[in-house]
Enzyme design. Structure first.
Site, PDB file in Angstrom:
ATOM      1  N   LYS A   1       0.952  -1.212   0.107  1.00 19.95           N
ATOM      2  CA  LYS A   1       0.008  -0.110   0.074  1.00 19.95           C
ATOM      3  C   LYS A   1       0.814   1.327  -0.079  1.00 19.95           C
ATOM      4  O   LYS A   1       0.669   2.327  -0.723  1.00 19.95           O
ATOM      5  CB  LYS A   1      -1.113   0.013   1.000  1.00 19.95           C
ATOM      6  CG  LYS A   1      -1.973  -1.176   1.070  1.00 19.95           C
ATOM      7  CD  LYS A   1      -2.711  -1.505   2.467  1.00 19.95           C
ATOM      8  CE  LYS A   1      -3.688  -2.518   2.609  1.00 19.95           C
ATOM      9  NZ  LYS A   1      -4.147  -2.908   3.674  1.00 19.95           N
TER      10      LYS A   1
ATOM     11  N   GLY B   1     -12.966  -4.836   5.022  1.00 20.16           N
ATOM     12  CA  GLY B   1     -14.603  -4.831   5.240  1.00 20.16           C
ATOM     13  C   GLY B   1     -15.390  -4.945   3.904  1.00 20.16           C
ATOM     14  O   GLY B   1     -14.821  -4.243   3.042  1.00 20.16           O
TER      15      GLY B   1
HETATM   16  N1  HSE Z   1      -5.591  -7.521   5.362  1.00 25.00           N
HETATM   17  C1  HSE Z   1      -5.694  -6.018   5.318  1.00 25.00           C
HETATM   18  C2  HSE Z   1      -5.611  -5.517   6.676  1.00 25.00           C
HETATM   19  C3  HSE Z   1      -6.745  -5.730   4.673  1.00 25.00           C
HETATM   20  O1  HSE Z   1      -5.685  -6.175   7.618  1.00 25.00           O
HETATM   21  O2  HSE Z   1      -5.727  -4.288   6.806  1.00 25.00           O
HETATM   22  C4  HSE Z   1      -6.915  -5.816   3.202  1.00 25.00           C
HETATM   23  O3  HSE Z   1      -5.687  -5.173   2.663  1.00 25.00           O
END
Ligand code: HSE
Length: 440
Positions: A205, A302
């Site tokens: 990210k 979510g």
């Molecule tokens: N697995 C990620 C989190 C959510 O725990 O934020 C999806 O990117």
């Protein structure tokens, strides 16, 4: 006007949320987009699940390529995940002239250069708001809302699983392994949580945000990635005593030497809003030269929060798909022929401040020796905390913990001095080093 036709690949949690929100808010979405948006085809290997998600009137197939081959489909939503078949299908969809909406941060962080180039050549859009921080419109903010700014840095809590674990460790004084098990039991952590707890998901990210913030190519391979698996409950406690909380941060900064791109646990001053983001929530702080510091907070995962981002992309594409491709918002905020070649710095060239914990023999001259080596290396001390030996090692203990907070220093210099400190006979265990971000 006829609705824009959408094909969905992958009918899981986010796909189901996308159907629900599109249906519930269809009138308002249509008034915003200028025409209806309709998912008319869904592909999922589990066709029974896909039928349940899609409801009446939607064509369900097992083979994603049938969706891509359908000439009526204008936009393909990729919610399969991973770098394997998803990469192939996204490239095929682009080649077939479809616009693509994806939540797949791993795919774009690793193969973004190839995918964006293919999309640019074909004149289609690849939209990925849902790939970073779920429902928070951080891509839109970075790419458009902050477009006037020279962005200086951003830092985010962009993985809900690890933030939940860290919150629980702090609240309950528990160790990492115990909290991870509990998080898995409650469904906050995946059965295989590796990407989350090792910082890989956050690094995907922040790699995407870094590219958009600074106009550099996506370079996941250059990111420094460190997770939370080695964090000890006692460091969370000591940090708290010094006025800090420990968070897994994704950080990217523009410096005179290049771009910092890193994910690791960080001490954050308790008074900062970011330090108070608890549980599975996400937040990103962005500092631009004109706007100053801005904060974006919300649910990072979510069904409906992520669907919110997917649908925002569908609306954007619906509004823009008839526009000349050259006049659309560039995928990475900067025009492809105006990208920067600023290098991503190796970790040894990063400048930040540090928390060091040394288990030392509780005897005369130890503190002086430690601070002397730091002084010789030109590393300035911000604060020192030393607990009574009895408190650390039990009654009659001859060992204690020495905690040092430094001012900014070059990581390579800190590595060198840590090796010297570690070699002292009075330093009894491996030194714990956690980076510290003041986020001023
Ligand atoms: N697995 C990620 C989190 C959510 O725990 O934020 C999806 O990117």
């Amino acid at each position: 006007m006829k609705s824009i036709q959408v094909g969905l690949l992958g009918a899981g949690t986010v796909g189901s949320g996308t159907f629900k929100v599109l249906q519930r808010n269809q009138e308002e979405i249509k008034r915003r987009a200028g025409r209806g948006i309709e998912i008319t085809m869904v592909a999922d290997l589990d066709t029974a699940r896909a039928r349940e998600v899609a409801g009446e009137g939607v064509k369900v197939v097992a083979d994603a390529r049938e969706v891509i081959a359908n000439p009526d489909i204008d936009i393909v939503i990729e919610l399969i995940g991973g770098y394997g078949i998803a990469r192939q299908l996204v490239l095929e969809a682009i080649a077939a002239g479809k616009h693509v909406v994806t939540a797949n941060k791993a795919l774009l962080a690793v193969h973004g250069t190839e995918i964006f180039a293919a999309a640019h050549a074909k004149g289609v859009m690849v939209a990925f708001e849902a790939a970073v921080a779920g429902g928070i419109p951080i891509i839109k903010a970075l790419r458009e809302g902050l477009t006037a700014n020279s962005i200086q840095w951003l830092a985010g809590i962009i993985n809900g699983t690890t933030n939940f674990i860290l919150s629980e460790m702090r609240d309950k004084g528990l160790d990492f392994a115990t909290v991870l098990k509990e998080a898995q039991r409650l469904g906050y952590a995946e059965a295989d949580p590796t990407f989350d707890i090792e910082g890989v998901d956050a690094a995907h990210k922040v790699t995407l945000m870094s590219a958009i913030a600074f106009g550099i190519p996506v370079q996941f391979d250059k990111a420094h990635v460190e997770g939370i698996t080695k964090l000890a409950a006692q460091d969370i406690k000591y940090a708290e005593q010094l006025g800090y909380r420990i968070k897994l941060l994704g950080v990217t900064k523009r410096t005179a030497q290049g771009i910092e791109l890193r994910v690791h646990p960080s001490l954050v001053p308790s008074k900062r809003l970011l330090a108070n983001v608890e549980g599975a929530m996400n937040a990103v702080v962005v500092h631009g030269d004109a706007v100053g510091t801005t904060l974006y907070y919300g649910k990072g995962a979510g069904s409906e929060p992520t669907a919110s981002a997917v649908i925002a992309d569908l609306v954007d594409i619906t509004r823009l798909h008839t526009a000349d491709a050259a006049h659309r918002v560039p995928h990475l905020a900067f025009h492809p022929d105006a990208m920067s070649d600023l290098k991503v710095l190796p970790m040894s060239e990063v400048v930040t401040s540090y928390y060091l914990r040394l288990r030392v023999a509780d005897q005369a001259g130890v503190l002086a020796k430690v601070t002397g080596l730091l002084a010789t290396a030109g590393i300035s001390i911000d604060a020192v905390l030393q607990r009574e030996a009895d408190e650390v090692g039990g009654e009659g203990s001859t060992q204690t913990d020495l905690i040092i907070l430094t001012h900014d220093a070059r990581e390579g210099t800190v590595n060198d001095v840590m090796a010297e400190l570690q070699a002292l006979p009075t330093v009894l265990e491996p030194i714990v080093r956690i980076r510290k971000e003041e986020l001023k």
